[in-house]
Design an enzyme around this catalytic site. Structure first.
Site, PDB file in Angstrom:
ATOM      1  NE  ARG A  76      -3.376   0.042   2.754  1.00  0.00           N
ATOM      2  CZ  ARG A  76      -3.399   0.435   4.032  1.00  0.00           C
ATOM      3  NH1 ARG A  76      -2.950  -0.349   4.983  1.00  0.00           N
ATOM      4  NH2 ARG A  76      -3.878   1.618   4.345  1.00  0.00           N
ATOM      5  CB  ILE A 103      -7.278   2.735   3.084  1.00  0.00           C
ATOM      6  CG1 ILE A 103      -8.715   2.316   3.398  1.00  0.00           C
ATOM      7  CG2 ILE A 103      -6.649   3.446   4.281  1.00  0.00           C
ATOM      8  CD1 ILE A 103      -8.850   1.270   4.475  1.00  0.00           C
ATOM      9  CG  HIS A 120     -17.939   9.568   4.109  1.00  0.00           C
ATOM     10  ND1 HIS A 120     -17.557   8.307   3.688  1.00  0.00           N
ATOM     11  CD2 HIS A 120     -18.817   9.369   5.122  1.00  0.00           C
ATOM     12  CE1 HIS A 120     -18.163   7.399   4.428  1.00  0.00           C
ATOM     13  NE2 HIS A 120     -18.931   8.013   5.304  1.00  0.00           N
TER      14      HIS A 120
HETATM   15  C1  GAR Z   1     -19.846   9.283  -3.628  1.00  0.00           C
HETATM   16  O1  GAR Z   1     -21.113   9.133  -3.071  1.00  0.00           O
HETATM   17  C2  GAR Z   1     -18.810   9.537  -2.552  1.00  0.00           C
HETATM   18  O2  GAR Z   1     -19.299  10.336  -1.516  1.00  0.00           O
HETATM   19  C3  GAR Z   1     -18.532   8.147  -2.074  1.00  0.00           C
HETATM   20  O3  GAR Z   1     -18.484   7.375  -3.249  1.00  0.00           O
HETATM   21  C4  GAR Z   1     -19.347   7.967  -4.218  1.00  0.00           C
HETATM   22  C5  GAR Z   1     -18.536   8.193  -5.469  1.00  0.00           C
HETATM   23  O4  GAR Z   1     -19.359   8.667  -6.495  1.00  0.00           O
HETATM   24  N1  GAR Z   1     -17.299   8.074  -1.354  1.00  0.00           N
HETATM   25  C6  GAR Z   1     -17.116   7.317  -0.285  1.00  0.00           C
HETATM   26  O5  GAR Z   1     -17.949   6.566   0.157  1.00  0.00           O
HETATM   27  C7  GAR Z   1     -15.757   7.450   0.357  1.00  0.00           C
HETATM   28  N2  GAR Z   1     -15.762   6.955   1.692  1.00  0.00           N
HETATM   29  P1  GAR Z   1     -18.734   9.318  -7.791  1.00  0.00           P
HETATM   30  O6  GAR Z   1     -17.668   8.335  -8.298  1.00  0.00           O
HETATM   31  O7  GAR Z   1     -19.878   9.419  -8.731  1.00  0.00           O
HETATM   32  O8  GAR Z   1     -18.161  10.646  -7.416  1.00  0.00           O
END
Ligand code: GAR
Length: 224
Positions: A76, A103, A120
């Site tokens: 990582r 991560i 998030h």
């Molecule tokens: C979004 O809802 C973002 O908030 C979430 O993944 C999705 C990505 O959508 N992120 C997480 O859960 C991070 N912990 P996108 O690829 O359409 O922007």
């Protein structure tokens, strides 16, 4: 004091999937709402739609294959060292995690303290991690939402920059709630980037302050 930049902020976006938040930031830049330039879009997934979006807008897209580093004890960190090299090569000033489902290690976090943001889909510190819209429904929350925060080593734990709340409706499924939250994500992420580009974010411990908030109630915290 607001910082009036002479050159656009150099931004890199790390994304693993659909890239709708990346798109919101591209759109805000193209509309002149953010004084920034996306100098690289990087993914750990070869077929991420985010990479297609980058290409469509003439942005540099880069797939960095985690398999290249697999099998070593520091896989990582080694991966993040490779990313850091790219970020430094491009003089990146702000890193945006936008649906980046890997991560990040201390290698990146320490190189970009208070210069790396994540979005998030929950009102942190409630519901870090995955499947958070379902968790909000299952807990019986009346409000859900999204958070933009600076990235620290703890997953979804860094200082909160901006949040938006949405109601949880009786009829919500995790999909309908996620869709309603996503609309707000697309509002607050560009806004956070704009505040950063304008030099208006000040971090003090866990708290992030916005300088020069206009007395007419400029929306820093948004709820619908
Ligand atoms: C979004 O809802 C973002 O908030 C979430 O993944 C999705 C990505 O959508 N992120 C997480 O859960 C991070 N912990 P996108 O690829 O359409 O922007």
């Amino acid at each position: 004091m607001s910082n009036s930049r002479t050159t656009p902020l150099r931004v890199a976006v790390l994304a693993s999937g659909r890239g709708s938040n990346l798109q919101a930031i591209i759109d805000a830049i193209e509309a002149g709402q953010i004084q920034a330039r996306i100098v690289a879009v990087i993914s750990n997934k070869k077929d991420a739609i985010a990479l297609e979006r980058a290409r469509k807008h003439g942005l540099k897209d880069l797939f960095v294959d985690p398999k290249l580093f697999a099998g070593r004890p520091d896989s990582r960190e080694a991966y993040d060292r490779a990313l850091l090299e790219v970020l430094q090569e491009h003089n990146v000033e702000l890193v945006l995690l936008a649906g980046y489902m890997k991560i990040v290690t201390a290698v990146l976090v320490n190189a970009y303290v208070n210069r790396m943001m994540n979005i998030h889909p929950s009102l942190l510190p409630s519901f870090p991690g995955l499947d958070v819209q379902k968790k909000a429904i299952d807990w019986g929350c009346k409000l859900a939402g999204c958070t933009v925060h600076f990235v620290t080593e703890g997953v979804d734990e860094g200082p909160i920059i901006i949040q938006a709340a949405v109601p949880v409706l009786d009829a919500d499924s995790s999909e309908t709630l996620a869709a309603r939250i996503l609309v707000q994500e697309h509002r607050i992420y560009p806004r956070a980037v704009q505040l950063f580009a304008d030099g208006r974010l000040r971090v003090d411990g866990r708290r992030v302050f916005v300088d020069n908030v206009k007395p007419d109630g400029e929306a820093i915290i948004s709820s619908v």
